[in-house]
Design a protein around this motif. Sequence first.
Motif, short mmCIF file in Angstrom:
data_model
loop_
_atom_site.label_atom_id
_atom_site.label_comp_id
_atom_site.label_asym_id
_atom_site.label_seq_id
_atom_site.Cartn_x
_atom_site.Cartn_y
_atom_site.Cartn_z
N ASP A 20 34.83 -47.14 27.69
CA ASP A 20 35.78 -47.97 26.99
C ASP A 20 37.05 -47.09 26.41
OD1 ASP A 20 35.92 -50.66 26.06
OD2 ASP A 20 35.73 -49.80 23.90
N ARG A 21 36.57 -45.74 26.26
CA ARG A 21 37.76 -45.02 25.49
C ARG A 21 38.53 -44.65 26.97
NH1 ARG A 21 34.62 -41.48 23.59
NH2 ARG A 21 34.26 -40.28 25.23
N LEU A 22 38.03 -44.19 28.04
CA LEU A 22 38.78 -43.77 29.17
C LEU A 22 39.70 -45.06 29.70
CD1 LEU A 22 36.27 -41.64 31.11
CD2 LEU A 22 38.37 -40.84 30.02
N ALA A 23 39.11 -46.21 29.63
CA ALA A 23 40.01 -47.43 30.01
C ALA A 23 40.93 -47.68 29.00
CB ALA A 23 39.05 -48.64 30.04
N GLY A 24 40.83 -47.31 27.86
CA GLY A 24 41.63 -47.43 26.72
C GLY A 24 42.96 -46.54 26.79
N VAL A 34 39.38 -52.31 34.53
CA VAL A 34 38.34 -51.28 34.52
C VAL A 34 37.23 -51.64 33.74
CG1 VAL A 34 37.97 -48.97 33.74
CG2 VAL A 34 40.17 -49.48 34.78
N ARG A 35 37.30 -52.05 32.57
CA ARG A 35 36.07 -52.59 31.82
C ARG A 35 35.46 -53.85 32.35
NH1 ARG A 35 40.08 -52.15 27.08
NH2 ARG A 35 39.40 -50.10 26.07
N ASP A 36 36.14 -54.56 32.92
CA ASP A 36 35.60 -55.79 34.10
C ASP A 36 34.59 -55.22 34.95
OD1 ASP A 36 36.63 -57.76 32.28
OD2 ASP A 36 38.03 -58.39 33.96
N CYS A 37 34.94 -54.08 35.71
CA CYS A 37 34.39 -53.46 36.76
C CYS A 37 32.93 -53.17 36.18
CB CYS A 37 34.97 -52.36 37.25
SG CYS A 37 36.35 -53.04 38.43
N ARG A 38 33.07 -52.44 35.03
CA ARG A 38 31.75 -52.14 34.50
C ARG A 38 30.71 -52.84 33.91
NH1 ARG A 38 27.96 -48.70 32.15
NH2 ARG A 38 27.72 -48.87 29.92
N ALA A 60 48.65 -38.85 30.96
CA ALA A 60 48.41 -37.17 31.12
C ALA A 60 46.76 -37.26 30.13
CB ALA A 60 49.47 -36.22 30.32
N LEU A 61 46.18 -35.99 30.88
CA LEU A 61 44.78 -35.90 30.21
C LEU A 61 44.64 -34.58 29.95
CD1 LEU A 61 42.40 -37.74 33.15
CD2 LEU A 61 43.25 -38.82 30.86
N ASP A 62 44.24 -34.51 28.91
CA ASP A 62 43.62 -32.95 28.53
C ASP A 62 42.60 -32.63 29.07
OD1 ASP A 62 41.15 -33.40 26.83
OD2 ASP A 62 42.47 -34.74 25.42
N GLY A 63 42.14 -31.37 29.01
CA GLY A 63 41.14 -30.78 29.98
C GLY A 63 39.70 -31.46 29.75
N THR A 64 39.54 -31.62 28.20
CA THR A 64 38.06 -32.21 27.85
C THR A 64 38.08 -33.68 28.44
OG1 THR A 64 37.94 -30.78 26.10
CG2 THR A 64 36.57 -32.59 26.14
N THR A 65 38.89 -34.51 28.54
CA THR A 65 38.95 -35.69 28.78
C THR A 65 39.04 -35.99 30.36
OG1 THR A 65 40.36 -36.42 26.86
CG2 THR A 65 40.27 -37.88 28.89
N ARG A 66 39.49 -34.90 31.10
CA ARG A 66 39.66 -34.79 32.48
C ARG A 66 37.92 -34.62 32.83
NH1 ARG A 66 43.59 -33.98 35.90
NH2 ARG A 66 44.97 -33.54 34.10
N ALA A 67 37.39 -33.38 32.33
CA ALA A 67 36.02 -33.27 32.12
C ALA A 67 35.06 -34.25 32.23
CB ALA A 67 35.64 -31.87 31.49
N SER A 70 35.40 -36.48 35.14
CA SER A 70 34.90 -36.15 36.36
C SER A 70 33.43 -35.96 36.34
CB SER A 70 35.08 -34.37 36.37
OG SER A 70 34.40 -33.99 37.61
N VAL A 71 32.72 -35.82 34.95
CA VAL A 71 31.14 -36.22 34.88
C VAL A 71 31.15 -38.02 35.16
CG1 VAL A 71 29.40 -36.48 33.13
CG2 VAL A 71 30.91 -34.43 33.23
N LEU A 72 31.83 -38.58 34.51
CA LEU A 72 31.41 -40.07 35.03
C LEU A 72 31.59 -40.17 36.56
CD1 LEU A 72 30.65 -42.39 33.11
CD2 LEU A 72 33.02 -42.94 33.16
N THR A 73 32.68 -39.65 37.19
CA THR A 73 32.57 -39.77 38.65
C THR A 73 31.48 -39.29 39.25
OG1 THR A 73 34.04 -37.94 39.01
CG2 THR A 73 35.24 -39.93 38.74
N GLU A 74 31.02 -38.04 38.99
CA GLU A 74 29.61 -37.48 39.51
C GLU A 74 28.37 -38.37 39.24
OE1 GLU A 74 27.11 -34.15 40.74
OE2 GLU A 74 29.17 -34.57 41.08
#
Length: 182
Positions: A20-24, A34-38, A60-67, A70-74
């Motif tokens: 929800d946060r990332l889609a936002g 994006v939310r519909d896909c989930r 743009a993403l800060d490092g923690t949001t990018r990480a 990345s965890v979600l994609t993993e």
Amino acid sequence: MSEADRDRGPDRDPEGVAWDRLAGLLPGPAAGAVRDCRLTGEQEAGLRLLVDGLLEHGVALDGTTRAELSVLTESWGEREALAGPLAQVAEAPAAGAPAQVRVRVLDEDTAAAGTRERADGLVLVPWLVCTRCDEVLSRVHRREPWGLSFLAEGYVIGARARTRTWDEAPAAYEQLLNVCPL
């Protein structure tokens, strides 16, 4: 998506909150897609839409949001496929208070340089680093005849944590956020 799903509001489980946060980060219709896909069980497609949307809309993403992404994609087996496009998403300054733990995704060259084989034959591939205490979360892979296994066997944090392995990326990431003594 049904009206009942649309009316029920955002997910409350940790992964749902992250989605929800990332889609936002995207404009309304793109965030909704994006939310519909989930909600429909198409997480892999949702992650691709999310990364494509970040690039398309110049988010743009800060490092923690990018990480976190990345965890979600993993978790959904898409990290390798989306690592290149995710690396192209613009960098943003870290948000929050100066005391906040900062995590960043290691680039491929840095990860490759830090890769090491353990005595048990498993290979540690550095992945995420806390920029405050330098603890590294590594993916644990098995060496196969063709190279490293595609999927990680587990995850470890730092050299001291060799005996503790997490089976899932989100649990290891949460521990990385909690392990920083600074």
